[in-house]
Design a protein around this motif. Structure first.
Motif, PDB file in Angstrom:
ATOM      1  N   ILE A   1      -3.085   8.419   3.286  1.00 51.51           N
ATOM      2  CA  ILE A   1      -2.683   7.199   3.987  1.00 51.51           C
ATOM      3  C   ILE A   1      -3.699   6.096   3.702  1.00 51.51           C
ATOM      4  N   THR A   2      -4.951   6.384   3.933  1.00 54.50           N
ATOM      5  CA  THR A   2      -6.024   5.445   3.665  1.00 54.50           C
ATOM      6  C   THR A   2      -7.328   6.222   3.664  1.00 54.50           C
TER       7      THR A   2
ATOM      8  N   ASN B   1       0.830  -1.202   0.000  1.00 52.55           N
ATOM      9  CA  ASN B   1       0.000   0.000   0.000  1.00 52.55           C
ATOM     10  C   ASN B   1       0.873   1.264   0.000  1.00 52.55           C
ATOM     11  N   PRO B   2       0.556   2.208  -0.862  1.00 50.40           N
ATOM     12  CA  PRO B   2       1.361   3.438  -0.906  1.00 50.40           C
ATOM     13  C   PRO B   2       0.855   4.476   0.084  1.00 50.40           C
ATOM     14  N   TYR B   3       1.796   5.190   0.649  1.00 49.31           N
ATOM     15  CA  TYR B   3       1.488   6.388   1.436  1.00 49.31           C
ATOM     16  C   TYR B   3       2.092   7.552   0.660  1.00 49.31           C
ATOM     17  N   LEU B   4       1.255   8.508   0.296  1.00 52.94           N
ATOM     18  CA  LEU B   4       1.647   9.549  -0.654  1.00 52.94           C
ATOM     19  C   LEU B   4       1.584  10.922  -0.015  1.00 52.94           C
ATOM     20  N   PHE B   5       2.542  11.755  -0.349  1.00 55.20           N
ATOM     21  CA  PHE B   5       2.678  13.077   0.240  1.00 55.20           C
ATOM     22  C   PHE B   5       2.954  14.117  -0.848  1.00 55.20           C
ATOM     23  N   TRP B   6       2.517  15.325  -0.582  1.00 55.27           N
ATOM     24  CA  TRP B   6       2.961  16.485  -1.343  1.00 55.27           C
ATOM     25  C   TRP B   6       3.564  17.499  -0.369  1.00 55.27           C
ATOM     26  N   TYR B   7       4.741  17.981  -0.764  1.00 51.86           N
ATOM     27  CA  TYR B   7       5.411  19.048  -0.021  1.00 51.86           C
ATOM     28  C   TYR B   7       5.692  20.190  -0.989  1.00 51.86           C
TER      29      TYR B   7
END
Lengths: 112, 115
Positions: free
Chosen positions: A51-52, A30-36
């Protein structure tokens, strides 16, 4: 191998128009994805993360991103761009084994 | 509350000299990260401290680079025998727990220039 792609080095948008900064990923598990976001001469600031749960994530400064599992994408969007949104945007992903992978960054330029 | 602080903000050194970069994380944050951002390039992970566990040093580019974190708080990144290719902005971040799903809070960075 885990990877993140930000296919556009630069995105130019007129103020008031919608903006999209693209991000696609490849991970195991499962991917956990972020934008900064990185404003000129400043450190990185967190915008939002997936996250989910709900695929549409809302973050700071009116930004949002949609997690699309079938397309393995997590594009950043904003309905109406501001000149002050001009900055460098990074997409991150954490996948199996907790390995963190960054995109190469997209320079957003919003013009009057 | 206070954010992540880094010192110095700028460092100019001569090739071959050693440098120390300091990071003060947010109080109570368990995890601390060091990254490098070279001019015109993206982020490069260097090292990750996670509470009392052994640090993840997998991103350190050579044995000239080392880091320590004393008392679970302040961290120092040391570069020995600096080379011109070490010139970059060194960023530190901390997060509340050790999970990589946690939000990281960044300091303003230290700009290192090796002449």
């Amino acid at each position: 191998a885990q990877s993140v792609a930000q296919p556009e080095d630069q995105v130019n948008v007129a103020e008031g128009n919608p903006l999209t900064v693209k991000c696609t990923y490849s991970v195991s598990g499962n991917p956990y994805l972020f934008w900064y976001v990185q404003y000129p001469n400043r450190g990185l600031q967190f915008l939002l993360k997936y996250i989910t749960g709900d695929n549409l994530v809302k973050g700071s400064y009116g930004f949002e991103a949609e997690f699309n599992k079938s397309q393995t994408s997590f594009h950043l969007k904003k309905p109406s761009a501001l000149v002050s949104d001009s900055a460098l945007y990074f997409c991150w992903v954490t996948g199996g084994g907790n390995k963190l992978t960054f995109g190469t960054g997209t320079q957003l330029k919003v013009e009057l | 509350g206070a954010g992540v602080s880094q010192s110095p903000s700028n460092k100019v050194t001569e090739k071959g000299k050693d440098v120390e970069l300091r990071c003060d994380p947010i109080s109570g944050h368990t995890a601390l990260y060091w990254y490098r951002q070279s001019l015109g390039q993206g982020l490069e992970f260097l090292i990750y401290f996670q509470g009392n566990s052994a640090p993840d040093k997998s991103g350190l580019p050579s044995d000239r680079f080392s880091a320590e974190r004393t008392g679970g708080s302040v961290s120092t990144l040391t570069i020995q025998r600096t080379q011109q290719e070490d010139s970059a902005v060194y960023l530190c971040a901390s997060s509340e727990t050790s999970g990589r799903t946690d939000t990281q809070y960044f300091g303003p960075g230290t700009r290192l220039t090796v002449l």
